[in-house]
Design an enzyme around this catalytic site. Structure first.
Site, PDB file in Angstrom:
ATOM      1  N   HIS A  74      -5.587  -3.809  -6.321  1.00 23.02           N
ATOM      2  CA  HIS A  74      -6.151  -2.521  -5.258  1.00 23.02           C
ATOM      3  C   HIS A  74      -7.587  -2.651  -4.302  1.00 23.02           C
ATOM      4  CE1 HIS A  74      -2.468  -0.248  -6.344  1.00 23.02           C
ATOM      5  NE2 HIS A  74      -3.015  -0.608  -7.691  1.00 23.02           N
ATOM      6  N   LYS A 115      -3.983  13.351  -0.454  1.00 26.75           N
ATOM      7  CA  LYS A 115      -2.912  12.758   0.121  1.00 26.75           C
ATOM      8  C   LYS A 115      -1.696  14.106   0.460  1.00 26.75           C
ATOM      9  CE  LYS A 115      -2.642   8.339  -3.065  1.00 26.75           C
ATOM     10  NZ  LYS A 115      -4.650   8.068  -1.870  1.00 26.75           N
ATOM     11  N   GLU A 167       7.413  10.033  -5.180  1.00 25.79           N
ATOM     12  CA  GLU A 167       7.918   9.540  -4.027  1.00 25.79           C
ATOM     13  C   GLU A 167       8.404   8.134  -4.452  1.00 25.79           C
ATOM     14  OE1 GLU A 167       4.400   7.813  -2.103  1.00 25.79           O
ATOM     15  OE2 GLU A 167       4.534   9.789  -1.141  1.00 25.79           O
ATOM     16  N   ARG A 216     -13.375   6.821   7.507  1.00 23.78           N
ATOM     17  CA  ARG A 216     -14.628   5.856   7.881  1.00 23.78           C
ATOM     18  C   ARG A 216     -14.165   4.590   8.539  1.00 23.78           C
ATOM     19  NH1 ARG A 216     -11.453   4.707   2.455  1.00 23.78           N
ATOM     20  NH2 ARG A 216     -11.081   2.582   2.319  1.00 23.78           N
TER      21      ARG A 216
HETATM   22  C1  MV4 Z   1       3.149   2.985  -2.785  1.00 24.95           C
HETATM   23  C2  MV4 Z   1       3.400   2.052  -2.986  1.00 24.95           C
HETATM   24  C3  MV4 Z   1       4.783   1.617  -3.587  1.00 24.95           C
HETATM   25  N1  MV4 Z   1       6.032   2.868  -3.089  1.00 24.95           N
HETATM   26  N2  MV4 Z   1       3.725   4.220  -2.780  1.00 24.95           N
HETATM   27  C4  MV4 Z   1      -1.394   1.669  -3.825  1.00 24.95           C
HETATM   28  C5  MV4 Z   1      -2.773   2.286  -3.207  1.00 24.95           C
HETATM   29  C6  MV4 Z   1      -2.094   3.642  -2.326  1.00 24.95           C
HETATM   30  N3  MV4 Z   1      -2.743   3.090  -1.425  1.00 24.95           N
HETATM   31  C7  MV4 Z   1      -0.871   3.446  -2.502  1.00 24.95           C
HETATM   32  N4  MV4 Z   1      -0.565   2.624  -3.112  1.00 24.95           N
HETATM   33  C8  MV4 Z   1       0.847   1.458  -2.911  1.00 24.95           C
HETATM   34  N5  MV4 Z   1       2.035   2.964  -3.058  1.00 24.95           N
HETATM   35  C9  MV4 Z   1       4.970   3.934  -2.504  1.00 24.95           C
HETATM   36  N6  MV4 Z   1       6.124   5.549  -2.511  1.00 24.95           N
HETATM   37  C10 MV4 Z   1       2.518   0.638  -3.440  1.00 24.95           C
HETATM   38  C11 MV4 Z   1       1.360   1.405  -3.853  1.00 24.95           C
HETATM   39  C12 MV4 Z   1       0.463  -0.275  -3.658  1.00 24.95           C
HETATM   40  C13 MV4 Z   1       0.090  -0.396  -2.762  1.00 24.95           C
HETATM   41  C14 MV4 Z   1      -0.412  -0.245  -1.279  1.00 24.95           C
HETATM   42  C15 MV4 Z   1      -1.144  -0.701  -0.550  1.00 24.95           C
HETATM   43  C16 MV4 Z   1      -1.489  -1.873  -2.061  1.00 24.95           C
HETATM   44  C17 MV4 Z   1      -1.748  -3.169  -1.983  1.00 24.95           C
HETATM   45  C18 MV4 Z   1      -0.171  -1.564  -3.305  1.00 24.95           C
HETATM   46  C19 MV4 Z   1      -0.340  -3.035  -4.464  1.00 24.95           C
HETATM   47  C20 MV4 Z   1       0.227  -2.054  -5.277  1.00 24.95           C
HETATM   48  C21 MV4 Z   1       0.481  -0.876  -5.073  1.00 24.95           C
END
Ligand code: MV4
Length: 480
Positions: free
Chosen positions: A234, A115, A199, A291
């Protein structure tokens, strides 16, 4: 390209081979001894047993897969999703062996696998990102300073992370040190890389992603968005396209941003750019998945393209012969992941023999399926049985079709997420389109699902009784 090896199993292996066959390309399946009777093995022109059931003794054996591919004169390898699909080393070894890897270059996979490297790559392109710091942090004092600047709550994230591992929400400065330690040690043991960064925590976001395709002639197109907010721990459960909250204007902005991200990392092939969208419809670039994704079918249905076909054409060096203006959203598509998991029992894997397995058919229904009646579900892999996909003129139509398709899907021998999918489709928050990534946590409980199942059984019983009484009265009529 005359022969394609699919380095995967289940529904996605079959999905890829279908397109290869359509294009006149011979197919090779690989399988572990647990999958010797699987549908994907019967579907292929040639097959190779690659090892014992555990993934690290079969589907993850990159060297062995390449060796077998060479023996069979394979021209290209499609990795599907999961397994070796985002393994930069595997992609590099395939490239070096003279076989085409259907995916981006290994350098791109490497960058997007981190990331922090991804943030670095897009830095000079004016891509909206969540406020935060774009370098690793391991000193608590420094972390507190950064968090104060950003404002609480903050999220500590592992650079190598995925699936929420190494992610910690922190509400105040007293918790930072402890949570940072945990995030680092979790990241270290899960990914062998303890780099974490900080973040601003977006509290109730939507998860919306953009499909892109880039050819080797410098053309990059986006294929609109997929709404993936309905997930549990997730793990996505239901995906749809288009998203019901995006305006034409934001859609176009996100699409162009995704194209810029692809450009920034010299992208090739099919990829997905993930965004968080907050309640004011601000969007932020999160990461790029290098992917073909599980949920690609909803994009195919609303755009009318075959993404695997385009992947193969790009891998052959062909130009994308469509322009962004040719692409229009038509209709609405929904996908339910049908997992062999017990929704009433904490989604525990529910393995067994599929004594009855009948998939629904009909207009507007697509099932990307990997199983059939009589097969044992192996315990070694992701328990995805199939993807149930519906397509209608409107969102409401797609939801209605989904509910009917769930009712017509007959599975005995394993519990599945079908009843859970129906629960979501019937929920007012889902139907209204007003939901975020907290949907499952906020609205779902096994008790509620149980209650819904019982109510439905009662209605069915009343209906049967009513039918019976009516029939009786008809029978009695002639005597009056
Ligand atoms: C976040 C967020 C809130 N704020 N970043 C979870 C997996 C990863 N791909 C990124 N994720 C998140 N990043 C910030 N700055 C909340 C999530 C997140 C989330 C994101 C997408 C789909 C489901 C989720 C479930 C919980 C938290």
């Amino acid at each position: 390209m005359k022969k394609l090896l699919v380095a995967n199993r289940g529904e996605i292996a079959i999905r890829i081979m279908k397109t290869a066959k359509k294009m006149g390309i011979k197919t090779v399946a690989i399988y572990s001894t647990a999958d010797r009777n699987s549908l994907h093995v019967r579907f292929a022109d040639e097959v190779v047993c690659i090892g014992e059931p555990p993934s690290n003794k079969s589907y993850l054996l990159g060297d062995k897969i390449i060796k077998e591919a060479k023996k069979l004169n394979v021209d290209a390898i499609h990795p599907g999703y999961g397994f070796l699909s985002e393994n930069a080393k595997f992609a590099e070894q395939v490239e070096k062996s003279g076989i085409i890897f259907i995916g981006p270059k290994s350098d791109t996979i490497k960058i997007m696998g981190s990331k922090l490297a991804a943030k670095e790559a897009v830095k000079s392109y004016n891509i909206p990102m969540v406020p935060g710091i774009d370098r690793p942090v391991n000193n608590a004092k420094e972390a507190i300073e950064i968090a104060k600047q950003i404002g609480f709550p903050v999220l500590i994230k592992a650079s190598a992370g995925g699936g929420g591992k190494g992610m910690r929400i922190v509400e105040n400065e007293h918790d930072i040190e402890e949570q940072m330690k945990r995030a680092i040690s979790e990241a270290e043991s899960a990914f062998g890389d303890g780099s974490v960064f900080i973040e601003k925590y977006i509290t109730s976001p939507r998860h919306i992603e953009i499909q892109v395709l880039a050819d080797s002639h410098g053309h990059i197109l986006h294929f609109f968005e997929r709404e993936c907010s309905i997930q549990r721990r997730h793990q996505k459960v239901i995906e749809e396209a288009p998203s019901s909250i995006l305006t034409e204007e934001i859609r176009e902005k996100m699409g162009n941003t995704a194209i810029t991200v692809a450009k920034a990392c010299n992208y090739l092939g099919a990829g997905t750019v993930e965004f968080l969208v907050d309640s004011e419809l601000n969007f932020y670039f999160l990461e790029m998945n290098t992917r073909l994704q599980v949920e690609h079918p909803v994009t195919e249905l609303i755009t009318g393209v075959d993404l695997v076909e385009l992947q193969i054409k790009i891998a052959r060096g062909e130009k994308l012969n469509i322009t962004q203006n040719d692409l229009k959203i038509k209709g609405h598509a929904l996908e339910l992941r049908v997992y062999a998991e017990d929704s009433l029992n904490n989604f525990l894997p529910s393995i067994g023999k599929l004594t009855t397995y009948k998939i629904p058919v009909g207009e507007g229904i697509r099932v990307d399926n990997g199983f059939e009646e009589g097969i044992d579900i192996p315990i070694y892999y992701d328990p995805l049985l199939a993807k149930l996909i519906t397509y209608g003129k409107t969102r409401q139509e797609a939801i209605q079709l989904m509910i009917e398709a769930i009712d017509n899907y007959q599975i005995i021998g394993a519990s599945t997420t079908l009843p859970f999918g129906k629960f979501v489709c019937e929920h007012h928050a889902f139907r209204s389109g007003n939901f975020n990534t907290h949907f499952v946590k906020d609205y779902y409980s096994p008790e509620k699902l149980q209650q819904q199942i019982e109510e439905e059984a009662k209605i069915a019983a009343l209906f049967a009784l009513n039918l019976h009484i009516n029939e009786q009265s008809i029978l009695k009529l002639p005597t009056n």
